[in-house]
Design a protein around this motif. Structure first.
Motif, PDB file in Angstrom:
ATOM      1  N   ALA A  72       0.902  -1.263   0.159  1.00 24.93           N
ATOM      2  CA  ALA A  72       0.026   0.023  -0.108  1.00 24.93           C
ATOM      3  C   ALA A  72       1.010   1.273   0.027  1.00 24.93           C
ATOM      4  O   ALA A  72       0.469   2.368  -0.555  1.00 24.93           O
ATOM      5  N   SER A  73       2.122   1.021   0.442  1.00 21.98           N
ATOM      6  CA  SER A  73       3.058   2.430   0.775  1.00 21.98           C
ATOM      7  C   SER A  73       4.000   2.350  -0.768  1.00 21.98           C
ATOM      8  O   SER A  73       4.881   3.259  -0.569  1.00 21.98           O
ATOM      9  N   ASN A  74       4.002   1.349  -1.509  1.00 27.65           N
ATOM     10  CA  ASN A  74       4.941   1.408  -2.594  1.00 27.65           C
ATOM     11  C   ASN A  74       6.279   1.149  -2.392  1.00 27.65           C
ATOM     12  O   ASN A  74       7.195   1.580  -2.830  1.00 27.65           O
ATOM     13  N   ARG A  75       6.467   0.284  -1.357  1.00 31.33           N
ATOM     14  CA  ARG A  75       7.770  -0.028  -0.586  1.00 31.33           C
ATOM     15  C   ARG A  75       8.025  -1.654  -0.843  1.00 31.33           C
ATOM     16  O   ARG A  75       7.167  -2.487  -0.832  1.00 31.33           O
ATOM     17  N   LYS A  76       9.292  -1.913  -1.540  1.00 29.76           N
ATOM     18  CA  LYS A  76       9.855  -3.149  -1.857  1.00 29.76           C
ATOM     19  C   LYS A  76      10.318  -3.779  -0.536  1.00 29.76           C
ATOM     20  O   LYS A  76      11.162  -3.311   0.275  1.00 29.76           O
ATOM     21  N   ALA A  77       9.679  -5.023  -0.062  1.00 23.61           N
ATOM     22  CA  ALA A  77      10.249  -5.838   0.887  1.00 23.61           C
ATOM     23  C   ALA A  77      11.712  -6.157   0.777  1.00 23.61           C
ATOM     24  O   ALA A  77      12.362  -6.186  -0.413  1.00 23.61           O
ATOM     25  N   SER A  78      12.571  -6.883   1.795  1.00 23.33           N
ATOM     26  CA  SER A  78      13.797  -7.059   1.960  1.00 23.33           C
ATOM     27  C   SER A  78      14.079  -8.108   0.775  1.00 23.33           C
ATOM     28  O   SER A  78      13.126  -9.046   0.795  1.00 23.33           O
ATOM     29  N   ARG A  79      15.241  -8.043   0.143  1.00 22.52           N
ATOM     30  CA  ARG A  79      15.742  -8.870  -0.847  1.00 22.52           C
ATOM     31  C   ARG A  79      15.901 -10.061  -0.230  1.00 22.52           C
ATOM     32  O   ARG A  79      15.525 -11.502  -0.586  1.00 22.52           O
ATOM     33  N   MET A  80      16.712 -10.299   0.960  1.00 18.50           N
ATOM     34  CA  MET A  80      17.273 -11.133   1.521  1.00 18.50           C
ATOM     35  C   MET A  80      16.554 -11.215   3.007  1.00 18.50           C
ATOM     36  O   MET A  80      15.988 -10.479   3.547  1.00 18.50           O
TER      37      MET A  80
END
Length: 455
Positions: free
Chosen positions: A178-186
């Motif tokens: 909803a915030s257009n934030r990508k989650a951690s890759r690792m």
């Protein structure tokens, strides 16, 4: 916190990360004035040098962001910016007394980790090769974990960083979406394992007040953080200022938590972290008991600059590089232009890219100390403060907006206790510290500006 107090005091007031706030900076402040105040700063306190480097580029624009950032889409302009950044550093460093020491280097953004580590390492070396450091300086960087792999984390350590802040914001993927934030890759656990093995101090940054957050969901996020046991946890209160960043209007479509819900999220978070052994620092920081920030707060000597909370040991006058960077000197502020092309052009012409600034008079310097002491330590002993500043208590109280009627009202509402010698924010009322600080601010009534709400 009682609902009537939330309704009464959840009003727009400055955050007081500086005094005066940045909206008072004016465009009549020139690059030549900046050069002069930099030279004068060599003879002023604090003597230590704190460096801020702004990297504005982001792979993806988070809707909640209130920072000066832009989408990374033209690699040519990025290379030109980094080249200008190096030139600006080379332009300013000769003006500083090289007997002074580096106490802090801090990278913010944008996303500093949008850049190759080789770039960050070169910038560090440009500064660290010119000055000695204090014992245990803080070389810190704000990191977006959504894009970095294992080799990147290890390379950051090799580049000289000893404190890394992970911008988690929330572990709940619905909130991030909803915030257009990508989650951690690792997996974040793996990142901790890598960095802990290298002896790095770790911060985790979260934001409360975002769409889809509930007391339960944010508690889950904080409990996951507690298991990882970072050295510091920061829980930023989301500041809804769509007139600064129109992207924030996207959050209104999903819906923002009410003031009451936001307050409950904060209080529950504080309780969870306190029960886990963390100590509260300022409005939104939580640290382990052996942290020097907690020791400073215990002795009422906690301080802050644009880098965040710090001790008197690590604080320094701040010299900022990059667009919108704000230099925070003993008697002045100076802010660089926010326009990327203007910045590059002016630096390449050998000019300081100053857009605006502010020179504090003696009265404003006193107000700054009062507000800083209250915001950092929640208490003021007027005589101790007067002794530190080498002036009288009467001079302090005449400089600020010392309003007995306002203080009585805060006391009646259960926000402060006070007498002629001291003023203290009551523990459960600390979220209202901005309101109390604002009551001392003579400038606040002289300028109409929009601020985020205190809660």
């Amino acid at each position: 916190m009682k609902q009537e107090l939330l309704n009464k005091y959840s009003i727009p007031v400055p955050r007081y990360t500086s005094y005066p706030p940045a909206n008072f900076f004016n465009e009549s402040f020139t690059a030549e004035q900046f050069r002069q105040v930099v030279l004068e700063s060599n003879k002023q306190n604090p003597q230590h040098i704190s460096v801020y480097i702004h990297i504005p580029f982001c792979y993806q624009m988070c809707f909640y962001c209130g920072c000066n950032s832009q989408l990374l889409k033209d690699n040519d302009i990025v290379l030109k910016y980094i080249d200008a950044l190096k030139k600006e550093i080379r332009q300013l460093l000769p003006l500083l007394d090289h007997n002074r020491k580096i106490s802090q280097i801090h990278y913010g953004g944008g996303t500093p980790t949008s850049q190759p580590v080789s770039v960050l390492k070169e910038l560090n070396q440009m500064i660290l090769s010119e000055f000695d450091c204090i014992e245990y300086p803080e070389i810190a960087i704000e990191c977006h974990p959504g894009y970095a792999d294992e080799s990147y984390w290890n390379d950051l350590v090799d580049a000289g960083f000893n404190r890394i802040s992970l911008g988690i914001q929330d572990f709940n993927e619905d909130v991030l979406k909803a915030s257009n934030r990508k989650a951690s890759r690792m997996p974040v656990e793996k990142i901790f394992e890598i960095l802990r093995a290298r002896g790095i101090s770790l911060n985790m940054d979260f934001i409360y007040g975002l769409p889809m957050q509930t007391v339960e969901s944010f508690s889950d996020t904080i409990n996951k953080a507690i298991v990882l046991r970072p050295d510091r946890i920061v829980t930023f209160s989301y500041a809804h200022v769509p007139w600064v960043n129109e992207l924030q209007k996207n959050l209104e479509k999903t819906g923002l938590p009410s003031v009451e819900l936001k307050s409950k999220i904060y209080q529950t978070t504080k309780d969870l972290l306190t029960d886990a052994g963390y100590k509260t620092i300022g409005l939104d920081h939580f640290v382990l008991p052996n942290d020097e920030l907690y020791e400073a707060q215990q002795s009422n000597t906690l301080h802050r600059n644009f880098q965040g909370y710090c001790t008197r040991r690590t604080t320094g006058q701040v010299y900022a590089f990059g667009i919108t960077g704000i230099s925070q000197l003993a008697t002045a502020y100076a802010q660089n232009t926010k326009d990327l092309n203007t910045y590059i052009k002016q630096v390449n012409e050998g000019k300081f890219p100053i857009a605006k600034g502010y020179i504090l008079n003696e009265e404003e310097q006193i107000i700054r100390e009062v507000i800083s002491q209250l915001m950092c330590n929640y208490t003021i002993n007027w005589q101790n403060l007067a002794d530190d500043m080498e002036i009288s208590v009467d001079k302090i109280k005449s400089a600020i907006n010392y309003n007995e009627t306002a203080l009585k009202e805060f006391a009646t509402d259960g926000i402060i206790t006070y007498n002629d010698e001291t003023i203290s924010i009551l523990p459960d009322a600390r979220p209202f510290v901005r309101n109390v600080a604002a009551s001392f601010d003579k400038l606040l009534s002289t300028k109409e500006n929009r601020y985020s709400k205190s809660i």
